[in-house]
Design a protein around this motif. Structure first.
Motif, PDB file in Angstrom:
ATOM      1  N   THR A  15      16.969 -38.812 -35.756  1.00 30.03           N
ATOM      2  CA  THR A  15      15.608 -38.499 -36.135  1.00 30.03           C
ATOM      3  C   THR A  15      15.584 -38.415 -37.774  1.00 30.03           C
ATOM      4  O   THR A  15      14.805 -39.323 -38.201  1.00 30.03           O
ATOM      5  N   HIS A  50       9.314 -39.919 -29.008  1.00 26.47           N
ATOM      6  CA  HIS A  50       9.254 -40.818 -30.154  1.00 26.47           C
ATOM      7  C   HIS A  50       8.055 -41.487 -30.629  1.00 26.47           C
ATOM      8  O   HIS A  50       7.491 -41.527 -31.833  1.00 26.47           O
ATOM      9  N   TYR A  54       5.850 -40.540 -34.135  1.00 27.74           N
ATOM     10  CA  TYR A  54       5.884 -41.851 -35.223  1.00 27.74           C
ATOM     11  C   TYR A  54       4.332 -42.631 -34.868  1.00 27.74           C
ATOM     12  O   TYR A  54       4.151 -43.601 -35.667  1.00 27.74           O
ATOM     13  N   PHE A 410      14.295 -44.353 -27.397  1.00 28.32           N
ATOM     14  CA  PHE A 410      13.692 -44.327 -28.916  1.00 28.32           C
ATOM     15  C   PHE A 410      13.694 -45.867 -28.959  1.00 28.32           C
ATOM     16  O   PHE A 410      12.774 -46.404 -29.541  1.00 28.32           O
ATOM     17  N   GLU A 414      10.143 -47.865 -30.149  1.00 29.54           N
ATOM     18  CA  GLU A 414      10.205 -48.531 -31.458  1.00 29.54           C
ATOM     19  C   GLU A 414       9.568 -50.164 -31.032  1.00 29.54           C
ATOM     20  O   GLU A 414       8.702 -50.601 -31.900  1.00 29.54           O
TER      21      GLU A 414
END
Length: 487
Positions: A15, A50, A54, A410, A414
Motif C-alpha cells: 500500500t 483497493h 483509490y 489489487f 487497478e
C-alpha cells in the motif's frame, strides 16, 4: 500460508509503495463508480478494498451465495491455522466502509442474472473462486470411503453443503492422492491429537468423529517425484513435528538428490533438504524417544498414479487402491512421468482425492476456458466482455496463498481504475446499483443477509464456542443462519 504479522507487513509495504490514485481520477471525482463484486472470499474483499481506497466516489456491493462471508478463509483454511484467519479483521473493516455493502444469501446466476447486474452496475468483478473439484475418474470412485479432499475439508470446516458427509473413519490406513498443502492439511487433521483440535474452530460433528477415528496411518501419494511436490515447508515441518506421530519416508526416494538440490531456487531447496534430512538422517536425542513412542504415522509415496479403487468382498466399500508405478522420462522442467506396467496395491479403508480444485462457468454470457478452468482475461479484464472483470482463482487458477490473492485483487482493481481513466469503462451514465437489485430480489422472495446481520451470526457462533472452550462453534444450516440474522 503466511502468518498474520507477515501478511500485515506485506499489505503495508504494498500500500505504501503505491501513489494515491484519487488525484489521478479527480476529473471524474463527481462520477459515482458502482461496482458489483461476486464472491466474498479474499479475492473479492481485496479487490473491494483497493477500489474504495483509490477511487473516492466508488460504491462497491459484494454478493455472496451463503449468508456468511469470507469464503475459503472460513471454509478452507485449516482449523489449527487460526493466525491465517486474522485477515478477516481487515475484511471486516472493508465491509464497514460507508461505500461498501454486503449481500449474503444471494446466488448470482440463479437469484439474479449476470445481465441484470450488468444493467445495474458500471462494472462486475467475478471472484467466485473454484468451488468444484477435479474428479477422480477411475473404477471404484463411488465406493463408500472415497471422497474428494475439498468435500472433506468442507465437512470439518462446517461448510453447510458438506455437513452430512459422515466419512468412513473405521480403517487404520487412509490414502490421500495429492502432494499439495490441502493434502497435508487433511493428513494433519486426521492424525492430530484430539486435545489440539478441541481448541480450534473445527466443526463439532467433525471433532466427535475424529475423536473416535481408527485412522493411524496416512499415506500421501503423488504421480511425480520429490522435486515436484506442491506443498510448502511450513506444512511439511508441521507434519514432521506432529505430536504422537512419526514420518515414514523411503530413503531410496531421496538417494542422489543432494547434488540436484544445489541449483534449485531457495524455497524448493530448503523444502527438499528437509525431506532428505527426514528420510536419510537418523533421529537423535529426544526425537528418538518421541518417534519410538508414537502411535500414528504418515508417509509420502512418489511416482505412483491411481488405477482403481479395490472394493471389499461385499463390493460396497473401499478395501484398497491399485497404483501404477511411474517412471521419469527427461530431465528438469521438461521431465515427464509415465505409467509403466508395474502396479502396487495399498490396503486402506479411506481414499481422499486432493488432485485440485476447479472453477465453473457462472453464466453462458461470460466467456470461460473449460480446458484451463478460468475466465479468459488480461490483468483481470475479461476478454471480449465490456464491463466484466475477474479476480482470484477464477482468474488465474486454484494456486497460491492469501498473499498471492491479495496482489491479484489489487491488480484487478487497478485494471478497473485504469479503464475508468482511459474511458474504456464508461461511467458517465448513472446506475441504479443495489437499489435496483434489492427490488428484484424482493420480488423474487430472496432475503439478502447484510453484514450487520452476519455479525449477529458471528456473535452466536463465538458464544457457542466459549461454552465449548473453542474460538467458535459454527452454525451449519443455512436456514438457521438466516433465522439468527433475522432476530
Amino acid at each position: 500460508m503466511r502468518t498474520a504479522g507477515m501478511l500485515a507487513a506485506v499489505v503495508a509495504r504494498h500500500t505504501a509503495a503505491r501513489p494515491c490514485r484519487v488525484q489521478g481520477l479527480s476529473s471524474r471525482a463527481d462520477t459515482q463508480l458502482k461496482v458489483c463484486v461476486v464472491g466474498s472470499g479474499p479475492a473479492g474483499f481485496y479487490t473491494a478494498q483497493h477500489l474504495l481506497k483509490y477511487y473516492e466516489s466508488s460504491v462497491v456491493d459484494i454478493y455472496e451465495k451463503l449468508p456468511v462471508p469470507f469464503g475459503l478463509v472460513r471454509f478452507g483454511v485449516a482449523p489449527d491455522h487460526p493466525e491465517v484467519k486474522n485477515v478477516i479483521n481487515a475484511f471486516t473493516q472493508t465491509a464497514h466502509h460507508d461505500r461498501c455493502s454486503f449481500y449474503g444469501n444471494v446466488t448470482v446466476g440463479k437469484d439474479v442474472s449476470i445481465e441484470e447486474l450488468k444493467q445495474a452496475y458500471h462494472a462486475l468483478v467475478l471472484t467466485y473462486g473454484a468451488e468444484a473439484n477435479r474428479t477422480l475418474d477411475i473404477p471404484g470412485k463411488n465406493l463408500l470411503g472415497v471422497y474428494s479432499a475439498r468435500t472433506f475439508v468442507g465437512w470439518y470446516n462446517g461448510l453447510p453443503e458438506n455437513k452430512d458427509l459422515n466419512p468412513e473413519l473405521s480403517s487404520e490406513t487412509a490414502v490421500i492422492l495429492g502432494h499439495g498443502n490441502v493434502a497435508l492439511d487433511v493428513a494433519r487433521i486426521l492424525l492430530s491429537p484430539i486435545d489440539v483440535l478441541k481448541k480450534t474452530d473445527i466443526a463439532g460433528h467433525a471433532l466427535e468423529a475424529i475423536a473416535t477415528s481408527k485412522v493411524k496411518r496416512v499415506l500421501l501419494v503423488g504421480r511425480r517425484g520429490p522435486l515436484q511436490v506442491a506443498f510448502t515447508i511450513k506444512e511439511l515441518r508441521e507434519m514432521i513435528n506432529l505430536p504422537d506421530t512419526r514420518p515414514l519416508l523411503n530413503p531410496s526416494d531421496f538417494m542422489g538428490l543432494k547434488q540436484a538440490v544445489k541449483d534449485l531456487p531457495r524455497p524448493r531447496k530448503r523444502l527438499t533438504e528437509l525431506m532428505i534430512k527426514t528420510a536419510l538422517e537418523k533421529p537423535s536425542g529426544k526425537e528418538v524417544e518421541r518417534q519410538a513412542a508414537a502411535t500414528k504415522e504418515w508417509g509420502l509415496r512418489f511416482l505412483r498414479s491411481p488405477l482403481e479403487i479395490i472394493p471389499s468382498n461385499d463390493g460396497k466399500r473401499v478395501a484398497g487402491i491399485r497404483l501404477s508405478v511411474n517412471k521419469v522420462e527427461g530431465l528438469g522442467e521438461s521431465a515427464k512421468f509415465v505409467q509403466t506396467e508395474d502396479v502396487e496395491d495399498l490396503e486402506c479403508g479411506l481414499v481422499l482425492s486432493s488432485i485440485g480444485y476447479k472453477s465453473y462457468p457462472i453464466d453462458p454470457s461470460v466467456p470461460f476456458d473449460h480446458r484451463l478452468g478460468i475466465i479468459p482475461n488480461n490483468l483481470g479484464r475479461v476478454l471480449h466482455a465490456s464491463g466484466l472483470y475477474c479476480s482470484g482463482w477464477v482468474k488465474r487458477g486454484p494456486t497460491g496463498v492469501i498473499v498471492t490473492t491479495m496482489h491479484d485483487g489489487f491488480e484487478t482493481a487497478e485494471t478497473v481504475l485504469g479503464d475508468v481513466r482511459s474511458g474504456l469503462l464508461d461511467v458517465s451514465a448513472s446506475k441504479g446499483g443495489s437499489k435496483v437489485i434489492e427490488a428484484l430480489l424482493k420480488q423474487r422472495g430472496i432475503r439478502p443477509v447484510t453484514f450487520s446481520e452476519w455479525e449477529k451470526i458471528d456473535n452466536v457462533e463465538v458464544a457457542r464456542g466459549e461454552q465449548a472452550g473453542k474460538p467458535r462453534e459454527k452454525l451449519l444450516d443455512v436456514q438457521q443462519m438466516i433465522e439468527v440474522a433475522s432476530q
